[in-house]
Enzyme design. Structure first.
Site, PDB file in Angstrom:
ATOM      1  N   GLY A  54      17.687  13.688  57.773  1.00  6.96           N
ATOM      2  CA  GLY A  54      17.350  14.658  56.628  1.00  6.96           C
ATOM      3  C   GLY A  54      17.914  14.368  55.132  1.00  6.96           C
ATOM      4  O   GLY A  54      17.541  15.092  54.218  1.00  6.96           O
ATOM      5  N   HIS A  55      18.661  13.312  54.872  1.00 10.64           N
ATOM      6  CA  HIS A  55      19.114  12.982  53.623  1.00 10.64           C
ATOM      7  C   HIS A  55      18.279  11.693  53.013  1.00 10.64           C
ATOM      8  O   HIS A  55      18.601  10.699  53.388  1.00 10.64           O
ATOM      9  CB  HIS A  55      20.841  12.659  53.932  1.00 10.64           C
ATOM     10  CG  HIS A  55      21.338  12.579  52.156  1.00 10.64           C
ATOM     11  ND1 HIS A  55      21.540  11.519  51.577  1.00 10.64           N
ATOM     12  CD2 HIS A  55      21.750  13.714  51.682  1.00 10.64           C
ATOM     13  CE1 HIS A  55      22.247  11.925  50.349  1.00 10.64           C
ATOM     14  NE2 HIS A  55      22.142  13.334  50.395  1.00 10.64           N
ATOM     15  N   PHE A  56      17.354  11.923  52.461  1.00 11.41           N
ATOM     16  CA  PHE A  56      16.299  11.050  51.791  1.00 11.41           C
ATOM     17  C   PHE A  56      15.633  10.440  52.919  1.00 11.41           C
ATOM     18  O   PHE A  56      15.907   9.179  53.086  1.00 11.41           O
ATOM     19  CB  PHE A  56      16.830  10.331  50.634  1.00 11.41           C
ATOM     20  CG  PHE A  56      17.460  10.915  49.645  1.00 11.41           C
ATOM     21  CD1 PHE A  56      16.707  11.830  48.620  1.00 11.41           C
ATOM     22  CD2 PHE A  56      18.989  11.005  49.463  1.00 11.41           C
ATOM     23  CE1 PHE A  56      17.278  12.184  47.659  1.00 11.41           C
ATOM     24  CE2 PHE A  56      19.631  11.675  48.107  1.00 11.41           C
ATOM     25  CZ  PHE A  56      18.734  12.411  47.403  1.00 11.41           C
TER      26      PHE A  56
END
Length: 153
Positions: A54-56
């Protein structure tokens, strides 16, 4: 164990010292620890880490706040094996002079080092650095408050 003793810790040892568990246990191994003084360790990062999803997601990077958390967990291994800190918890009291210098990505080994610079009562200060392939990725001064007993919650 006593101050000045040189030791190593694997992930199972870390689980005995700190309450963190997957996905928040961010130290795979402490390769060199001079108790009460300094330490070196690492976290292997794979695309399977939950935060990469979910982080970039199109350009995944190890979140900076988790880099700081990994270095903090490693620094806890410097003091927690000593009798006076047995069963204590470390909480952030401050984070200063943070500089992110290089992205940390899946497939990287995040090498860390930390040195305790001051202990005054329940407050501990440490200087930490994180590296990828020998290049500085992050550096920070971390401050912790040592509190309670991990058995009490």
């Amino acid at each position: 164990m006593e101050k000045g003793q040189v030791v190593q810790f694997d992930v199972l040892d870390m689980m005995k010292m700190i309450p963190h568990r997957y996905p928040f246990l961010l130290v795979d191994r402490v390769t060199e620890c001079v108790l009460g003084v300094k330490c070196k360790g690492y976290k292997n990062l794979t695309m399977n880490e939950e935060f990469f999803q979910g982080h970039f997601p199109n350009m995944p990077v190890f979140p900076g706040v988790l880099q700081l958390e990994a270095m903090a967990q490693m620094c806890a291994s410097v003091l927690l094996p000593l009798p006076e800190y047995k069963d204590k918890l470390f909480f952030y009291a401050g984070i200063d002079s943070v500089r992110f210098r290089k992205q940390v990505k899946p497939g990287d080994r995040f090498d860390m080092e930390g040195e305790i610079t001051k202990i005054k009562g329940p407050i501990v200060k440490a200087v930490t650095k994180g590296f990828v392939d020998g290049q500085l990725a992050v550096e920070a001064e971390l401050m912790f408050s040592i509190v309670g007993n991990k058995q009490e919650g």
